[in-house]
Motif scaffolding. Structure first.
Motif, PDB file in Angstrom:
ATOM      1  N   ASN A 175      -4.690  -9.106  -1.056  1.00 59.89           N
ATOM      2  CA  ASN A 175      -3.409  -8.621  -1.540  1.00 59.89           C
ATOM      3  C   ASN A 175      -3.579  -7.978  -2.920  1.00 59.89           C
ATOM      4  O   ASN A 175      -4.113  -8.624  -3.838  1.00 59.89           O
ATOM      5  N   GLU A 211       0.002   6.676  -3.954  1.00 62.89           N
ATOM      6  CA  GLU A 211       0.370   6.475  -2.558  1.00 62.89           C
ATOM      7  C   GLU A 211      -0.617   7.172  -1.621  1.00 62.89           C
ATOM      8  O   GLU A 211      -1.086   6.578  -0.630  1.00 62.89           O
ATOM      9  N   GLN A 215      -3.143   4.857   0.949  1.00 65.67           N
ATOM     10  CA  GLN A 215      -2.783   4.793   2.375  1.00 65.67           C
ATOM     11  C   GLN A 215      -3.984   4.644   3.315  1.00 65.67           C
ATOM     12  O   GLN A 215      -3.934   3.850   4.263  1.00 65.67           O
ATOM     13  N   SER A 218      -5.381   0.759   2.956  1.00 67.20           N
ATOM     14  CA  SER A 218      -4.494  -0.393   2.821  1.00 67.20           C
ATOM     15  C   SER A 218      -3.433  -0.418   3.911  1.00 67.20           C
ATOM     16  O   SER A 218      -3.189   0.574   4.599  1.00 67.20           O
ATOM     17  N   ASN A 219      -2.794  -1.580   4.030  1.00 63.58           N
ATOM     18  CA  ASN A 219      -1.679  -1.772   4.953  1.00 63.58           C
ATOM     19  C   ASN A 219      -0.456  -2.245   4.170  1.00 63.58           C
ATOM     20  O   ASN A 219      -0.562  -2.761   3.059  1.00 63.58           O
ATOM     21  N   ASN A 220       0.715  -2.081   4.778  1.00 59.67           N
ATOM     22  CA  ASN A 220       1.973  -2.589   4.201  1.00 59.67           C
ATOM     23  C   ASN A 220       2.187  -2.131   2.761  1.00 59.67           C
ATOM     24  O   ASN A 220       2.549  -2.922   1.883  1.00 59.67           O
ATOM     25  N   LEU A 221       1.986  -0.853   2.511  1.00 66.01           N
ATOM     26  CA  LEU A 221       2.136  -0.317   1.162  1.00 66.01           C
ATOM     27  C   LEU A 221       3.620  -0.293   0.779  1.00 66.01           C
ATOM     28  O   LEU A 221       4.453   0.245   1.500  1.00 66.01           O
ATOM     29  N   ILE A 222       3.930  -0.897  -0.366  1.00 65.33           N
ATOM     30  CA  ILE A 222       5.316  -0.969  -0.852  1.00 65.33           C
ATOM     31  C   ILE A 222       5.397  -0.302  -2.225  1.00 65.33           C
ATOM     32  O   ILE A 222       4.612  -0.630  -3.124  1.00 65.33           O
ATOM     33  N   SER A 242       2.377  -2.183  -4.252  1.00 60.56           N
ATOM     34  CA  SER A 242       1.634  -3.327  -3.718  1.00 60.56           C
ATOM     35  C   SER A 242       1.261  -3.073  -2.271  1.00 60.56           C
ATOM     36  O   SER A 242       1.822  -2.206  -1.598  1.00 60.56           O
ATOM     37  N   GLY A 243       0.281  -3.843  -1.790  1.00 55.91           N
ATOM     38  CA  GLY A 243      -0.160  -3.683  -0.414  1.00 55.91           C
ATOM     39  C   GLY A 243      -1.250  -4.677  -0.063  1.00 55.91           C
ATOM     40  O   GLY A 243      -1.569  -5.585  -0.844  1.00 55.91           O
ATOM     41  N   ILE A 244      -1.833  -4.505   1.107  1.00 61.22           N
ATOM     42  CA  ILE A 244      -2.922  -5.367   1.586  1.00 61.22           C
ATOM     43  C   ILE A 244      -4.129  -4.490   1.877  1.00 61.22           C
ATOM     44  O   ILE A 244      -4.022  -3.494   2.603  1.00 61.22           O
ATOM     45  N   SER A 246      -7.242  -3.131   3.639  1.00 62.48           N
ATOM     46  CA  SER A 246      -7.632  -3.183   5.054  1.00 62.48           C
ATOM     47  C   SER A 246      -8.985  -3.876   5.216  1.00 62.48           C
ATOM     48  O   SER A 246      -9.778  -3.962   4.280  1.00 62.48           O
TER      49      SER A 246
END
Length: 355
Positions: A175, A211, A215, A218-222, A242-244, A246
């Protein structure tokens, strides 16, 4: 005197490498104390310790390994100081004229090429009395509560201080959190803060870059709403991201995707970097690089954490001279005189501390 501060003062007098740092809005100060003057580098960012990285990504970062350092921490509550405003100035017309000329050239280049933004910086020299590192560091701690405040020393590299408001990234497990930070105005305690189109556009350019870069890895980019933050006597625009990470990506890829950000280099990154190399006329070294905890076991669990900050609002001290580094983002709407005034405002961050 605090035990930790007393210890780093003795380490400095013995000419041994160390770093002491405090994260934003915390009281805990941590120090890495090395036992000898050997230099260790990292380019893969798989090691654990404290990293001090230069602006140029081609150059290796210095690592203070947690396996080779004595690490101590101490809560240090410092009372906020009211610093004097009568700052001795070292500015001369030739420095001002040079900076304005470079900014004018940058604006013209942006209007006639694919360059969208470039960050132009300069160094300012201030003569000092014999340096008292504890007084400078304690003043930074008490003045800039919401910044990453550090003092870093290696006899082969030099002595650096900083109070940076900008996070490069935080990574805990997979994270991550980062931010775009751009736009500057003097904090005059107004309730209604108005940002001009130039600053808003500059901030959006940085956010869009982050951004786009994140992309693919990463996943779940906020991306949060843009907000105004206070950094001492200055205000900035900030957008949290924020994000996760990959499964196929790693910390090195994350760092390389972000550094150097458009907030310290420009867009497109290669064009901005080339313009900086050709026109600034000095070496940034570690200014606009990054520093912080690398794969560090902060909570004594199996999860390693990384907390890196962009090296802004910083200075190098050499032979009783402070080299203060300041800069600003240039877009097609920039006005050279106002850009100069912005660097003057930013230089006061460190100059007031030296008073």
């Amino acid at each position: 005197m605090n035990n930790l501060l007393d210890t780093i003062a003795k380490h400095f007098s013995n000419n041994l490498p160390f770093v002491a740092y405090r994260k934003p809005n915390k009281s805990l100060v941590t120090a890495f104390l090395l036992k000898d003057n050997s230099l260790e580098f990292t380019s893969e960012f798989t090691e654990s310790g404290f990293v001090f990285a230069p602006y140029k990504k081609e150059e290796k970062a210095i690592l203070f390994s947690d396996k080779k350092a004595l690490i101590i921490s101490e809560n240090i509550d410092t009372q906020e100081k009211s610093l004097r405003d009568d700052i001795a100035t070292s500015l001369v017309d030739s420095v001002r004229d040079k900076h304005i000329n470079i900014v004018d050239k940058a604006v013209e280049t942006i209007k006639t090429s694919n360059l969208q933004k470039v960050v132009i910086s300069r160094e300012e020299l201030v003569k000092l009395n014999p340096v008292n590192i504890l007084e400078i560091y304690k003043t930074l701690l008490s003045t800039y509560k919401n910044a990453f405040v550090y003092v870093w020393f290696h006899p082969e590299i030099g002595l650096w201080f900083g109070a940076t408001p900008e996070t490069l990234l935080n990574l805990k497990g997979t994270n991550f959190k980062t931010m775009s930070l751009a736009g500057t105005q003097v904090n005059i305690n107004k309730k209604d803060i108005i940002w001009k189109s130039k600053e808003l556009e500059e901030q959006q350019l940085v956010t869009n870059f982050i951004e786009t870069q994140l992309q693919p890895i990463s996943n779940n980019l906020i991306i949060d709403k843009t907000e105004t933050i206070n950094a001492g006597s200055l205000l900035h625009l900030r957008t949290k991201v924020s994000g996760i990470l990959s499964e196929k990506s790693n910390l090195k890829e994350l760092i390389r995707a972000l550094h150097p950000t458009p907030a310290v280099c420009g867009l497109p990154r290669n064009l901005a970097s080339n313009f900086i190399d050709s026109n600034e006329g000095y070496s940034r070294t570690f200014y606009t690089g990054f520093l912080g905890e690398l794969n560090f076991n902060v909570s004594k669990t199996a999860i390693r954490e990384t907390a890196l900050f962009v090296n802004l609002r910083c200075m190098k001290i050499k032979e009783n001279t402070a080299y203060i580094y300041v800069g600003g983002g240039i877009t097609k709407d920039s006005i050279a005189e106002k850009e100069w005034e912005e660097t003057v405002s930013k230089s006061k961050t460190m100059k007031r501390v030296l008073n």
